[in-house]
Design a protein around this motif. Structure first.
Motif, PDB file in Angstrom:
ATOM      1  N   ARG A 165      -0.351  -6.248  -0.321  1.00  8.95           N
ATOM      2  CA  ARG A 165       0.898  -5.470  -0.382  1.00  8.95           C
ATOM      3  C   ARG A 165       0.917  -4.557  -1.601  1.00  8.95           C
ATOM      4  N   ASP A 170       1.369  -0.588  -1.363  1.00 11.11           N
ATOM      5  CA  ASP A 170       2.362   0.153  -2.141  1.00 11.11           C
ATOM      6  C   ASP A 170       1.711   1.281  -2.943  1.00 11.11           C
ATOM      7  N   ASP A 222       1.073   4.103  -0.637  1.00 11.17           N
ATOM      8  CA  ASP A 222       2.348   4.780  -0.333  1.00 11.17           C
ATOM      9  C   ASP A 222       2.794   5.687  -1.478  1.00 11.17           C
ATOM     10  N   ASP A 223       2.427   5.332  -2.704  1.00 11.89           N
ATOM     11  CA  ASP A 223       2.817   6.126  -3.877  1.00 11.89           C
ATOM     12  C   ASP A 223       1.919   7.339  -4.111  1.00 11.89           C
TER      13      ASP A 223
END
Length: 118
Positions: free
Chosen positions: A54, A58, A61-62
């Motif tokens: 995860r 993340d 995604d950033d």
């Protein structure tokens, strides 16, 4: 389950680029998902590994793609993720594959079109 090529190998011929880290993380994430889905782990080890997955998710995604190579790597990652799920349980909607497939459409619009998001 099927496994596609690791998107980390899709980088632009050894030349540094703005999406290198995101592409590398996509490759790490695909490998981690494959490991998580195929290696028998204790609940404790599995939970810790999933938390690290995860964190990588993340981080991806950033880092929105800045180039077509980055968009392609993200698309390959979404395809690989959807393909790693067992046929009877997996779907584009039940993993980041669906989110990242949607992101690819928005990334293409942002880089080459109007940039609007729906």
């Amino acid at each position: 389950m099927r496994q596609l090529a690791n998107p980390a190998t899709a980088a632009g011929g050894g030349h540094p680029g703005p999406d290198d880290e995101m592409i590398r993380l996509c490759g790490v994430y695909v490998a981690m998902c494959h490991h998580y889905n195929t290696v028998d782990m204790s609940e404790t080890d599995g939970n810790a590994f999933y938390a690290r997955m995860r964190d990588v998710e993340d981080a991806i995604d950033d880092l929105p793609p800045q180039t077509l190579a980055g968009v392609v790597a993200k698309a390959q990652t979404a395809i690989a993720l959807a393909g790693q799920e067992p046929e009877d349980t997996g779907s584009w909607q039940s993993s980041p594959a669906g989110d990242w497939a949607r992101d690819v459409v928005h990334d293409l619009a942002r880089l080459f079109g109007t940039g609007g998001a729906a």
